[in-house]
Write an enzyme that holds these catalytic residues in place. Structure first.
Site, mmCIF file in Angstrom:
data_model
loop_
_atom_site.group_PDB
_atom_site.id
_atom_site.type_symbol
_atom_site.label_atom_id
_atom_site.label_comp_id
_atom_site.label_asym_id
_atom_site.label_seq_id
_atom_site.Cartn_x
_atom_site.Cartn_y
_atom_site.Cartn_z
ATOM 1 N N THR A 68 0.663 -1.407 0.155
ATOM 2 C CA THR A 68 0.096 -0.132 0.053
ATOM 3 C C THR A 68 0.914 1.137 0.276
ATOM 4 O O THR A 68 2.167 0.972 -0.340
ATOM 5 C CB THR A 68 -0.964 -0.147 1.152
ATOM 6 N N LYS A 72 3.619 1.303 -3.826
ATOM 7 C CA LYS A 72 2.943 0.574 -4.882
ATOM 8 C C LYS A 72 3.866 0.704 -6.304
ATOM 9 O O LYS A 72 3.804 -0.137 -7.186
ATOM 10 C CB LYS A 72 1.537 1.070 -5.249
ATOM 11 N N GLY A 134 -1.427 7.604 -7.287
ATOM 12 C CA GLY A 134 -1.138 6.351 -7.667
ATOM 13 C C GLY A 134 -2.690 5.632 -8.054
ATOM 14 O O GLY A 134 -2.895 4.709 -8.927
ATOM 15 N N LEU A 236 -12.928 7.483 -3.039
ATOM 16 C CA LEU A 236 -12.263 6.178 -2.797
ATOM 17 C C LEU A 236 -11.928 5.917 -1.248
ATOM 18 O O LEU A 236 -11.544 4.936 -0.786
ATOM 19 C CB LEU A 236 -10.826 6.217 -3.676
ATOM 20 N N GLY A 259 -15.703 4.107 -0.454
ATOM 21 C CA GLY A 259 -14.329 3.436 -0.865
ATOM 22 C C GLY A 259 -14.370 1.919 -0.295
ATOM 23 O O GLY A 259 -13.416 1.229 -0.667
HETATM 24 P P1 NAP Z 1 -1.338 9.590 -4.023
HETATM 25 O O1 NAP Z 1 -0.703 8.582 -4.875
HETATM 26 O O2 NAP Z 1 -0.425 10.240 -2.896
HETATM 27 O O3 NAP Z 1 -1.954 10.477 -4.833
HETATM 28 C C1 NAP Z 1 -3.193 11.411 -4.087
HETATM 29 C C2 NAP Z 1 -3.409 12.794 -5.313
HETATM 30 O O4 NAP Z 1 -4.339 13.575 -4.583
HETATM 31 C C3 NAP Z 1 -2.124 13.529 -5.837
HETATM 32 O O5 NAP Z 1 -2.577 13.758 -7.126
HETATM 33 C C4 NAP Z 1 -2.053 14.829 -4.910
HETATM 34 O O6 NAP Z 1 -1.428 15.683 -5.578
HETATM 35 C C5 NAP Z 1 -3.403 14.653 -4.823
HETATM 36 N N1 NAP Z 1 -3.730 15.721 -3.457
HETATM 37 C C6 NAP Z 1 -3.155 15.097 -1.950
HETATM 38 N N2 NAP Z 1 -3.574 16.379 -1.298
HETATM 39 C C7 NAP Z 1 -4.280 17.285 -2.010
HETATM 40 C C8 NAP Z 1 -4.713 18.246 -1.619
HETATM 41 N N3 NAP Z 1 -4.754 18.803 -0.152
HETATM 42 N N4 NAP Z 1 -5.433 19.282 -2.662
HETATM 43 C C9 NAP Z 1 -5.515 18.870 -3.756
HETATM 44 N N5 NAP Z 1 -4.688 17.696 -4.184
HETATM 45 C C10 NAP Z 1 -4.138 16.776 -3.426
HETATM 46 O O7 NAP Z 1 -2.533 8.702 -3.038
HETATM 47 P P2 NAP Z 1 -3.078 7.415 -3.693
HETATM 48 O O8 NAP Z 1 -2.594 6.074 -3.295
HETATM 49 O O9 NAP Z 1 -3.866 7.709 -4.989
HETATM 50 O O10 NAP Z 1 -4.450 7.507 -2.567
HETATM 51 C C11 NAP Z 1 -5.415 8.543 -2.446
HETATM 52 C C12 NAP Z 1 -6.563 8.377 -1.522
HETATM 53 O O11 NAP Z 1 -7.408 6.854 -2.249
HETATM 54 C C13 NAP Z 1 -6.370 7.842 -0.334
HETATM 55 O O12 NAP Z 1 -7.277 8.431 0.643
HETATM 56 C C14 NAP Z 1 -6.544 6.517 -0.116
HETATM 57 O O13 NAP Z 1 -6.849 6.101 1.188
HETATM 58 C C15 NAP Z 1 -7.595 6.066 -1.121
HETATM 59 N N6 NAP Z 1 -7.397 4.976 -1.757
HETATM 60 C C16 NAP Z 1 -8.521 4.011 -1.381
HETATM 61 C C17 NAP Z 1 -8.590 2.745 -2.055
HETATM 62 C C18 NAP Z 1 -9.745 1.879 -1.697
HETATM 63 O O14 NAP Z 1 -9.504 0.666 -1.848
HETATM 64 N N7 NAP Z 1 -10.978 2.351 -1.283
HETATM 65 C C19 NAP Z 1 -7.419 2.308 -2.920
HETATM 66 C C20 NAP Z 1 -6.323 3.252 -3.215
HETATM 67 C C21 NAP Z 1 -6.451 4.478 -2.223
HETATM 68 P P3 NAP Z 1 0.066 16.131 -5.670
HETATM 69 O O15 NAP Z 1 0.798 15.003 -6.782
HETATM 70 O O16 NAP Z 1 0.207 17.339 -6.072
HETATM 71 O O17 NAP Z 1 0.446 15.438 -4.250
#
Ligand code: NAP
Length: 295
Positions: A68, A72, A134, A236, A259
């Protein structure tokens, strides 16, 4: 939990941090129901140790690993082979043991994401994805199989957004789906929001409980004033459930998806890949996670 004996096999999760993870609860509940003598543990692991840890775990006959945030992509280095989906999106959330102490890297987030959308007809529809990290890769890859018309990615960082859209364009090139990226600081998004059939939040905005419902909403509160009740909102995030953004959608009579089902489904798919059993008790996984979230 079934008693741990000398025959019990290890399965686990690597991430940093992992102490909030629901995976041990869901997985151990499923193993008990399936009669699998496995034990699922969550291991905090730093980026620099991923290869060492995955190699060592393979040598002790670990039956499978989930990966996680934030590893990843880093874990690709530890894989000897990748499934097509994992290779396409260059992200792995499941390691499957292979002969000669090797690991195959797979990604079950894509299929897990799609399960809650199965009852909706999205042919020729317009979709907005907020965030380009991601999980957005898995989301766009999943959308690619739904014959939708257009995907608009909204991101805050122009450079990473452009790279994301370019990579995804290459992957979607066989289909007729239009994909564009919009930097939320540069363009007014109101008309995009009004016209969207499905909007997916892939950012962590909303993960932390705030005092008022107006706080912690992706893209701010005002932009959602003219949200149509025909738009589906899919967050999500699974805790809190619902997020303030989904509460706002509920008030506008939108269909909302949180999610948790994605989390359960991606976990169940991992168990299928590790055990070879198709019949994974997803309802038991979900209710054990819900019970834990209520504590
Ligand atoms: P990640 O790779 O860190 O990507 C997060 C994205 O959100 C990036 O584009 C980031 O922009 C943007 N972001 C973060 N904070 C922000 C803010 N304050 N304002 C605007 N944009 C913002 O994370 P991820 O792995 O994709 O996970 C994201 C969310 O999905 C988490 O809450 C995670 O728990 C959830 N998730 C859920 C599942 C499920 O099975 N339900 C699976 C995967 C993920 P920057 O690149 O500019 O930082």
């Amino acid at each position: 939990m079934i008693a741990i004996t000398g025959k019990t096999k290890l399965v686990g999760l690597l991430g940093q941090p992992v102490n909030h993870s629901l995976s041990p609860i869901m997985h151990n509940a499923a193993y008990e129901e399936m009669g699998l003598d496995w034990c699922y543990m969550a291991f905090p692991c730093d980026k620099g140790n991923i290869e060492k840890v995955t190699t060592a775990l393979r040598f002790v006959d670990c039956k499978g690993l989930n990966v996680t945030i934030p590893h990843k992509q880093e874990v690709l280095k530890a894989c000897n082979k990748l499934t097509k989906v994992a290779n396409d999106i260059q992200a792995v959330n499941t390691l499957i043991p292979e002969k000669n102490n090797q690991w195959i890297g797979a990604n079950t987030d894509v299929e897990g994401f799609l399960v809650p959308l199965k009852s909706h007809n999205l042919i020729d529809k317009s979709v907005i994805v907020i965030g380009n990290g991601g999980s957005a890769r898995a989301v766009v890859m999943g959308l690619n199989s739904l014959n939708i018309k257009k995907i608009t990615i909204i991101g805050r960082n122009k450079n990473s957004l452009d790279t994301f859209v370019k990579n995804m364009k290459n992957l979607l090139s066989k289909n007729q789906i239009k994909i564009e990226g919009i930097n939320n600081k540069e363009k007014n998004l109101t008309s995009y929001i009004e016209e969207a059939d499905l909007i997916i939040n892939t950012t962590p905005i909303g993960m932390h409980k705030q005092k008022t419902e107006q706080q912690n909403i992706p893209l701010g509160n005002q932009i959602w004033d003219n949200l149509s009740n025909k738009t589906i909102l899919y967050d999500l995030i699974y805790t809190p459930r619902p997020t303030n953004w989904l509460k706002l959608g509920e008030k506008k009579n939108c269909f909302i998806i949180n999610g948790l089902d994605m989390l359960v489904e991606q976990g169940a798919l991992s168990i299928r890949l590790w055990s070879g059993f198709n019949n994974v008790p997803t309802q038991i996984m979900k209710s054990s996670a819900e019970k834990h979230l209520m504590v």
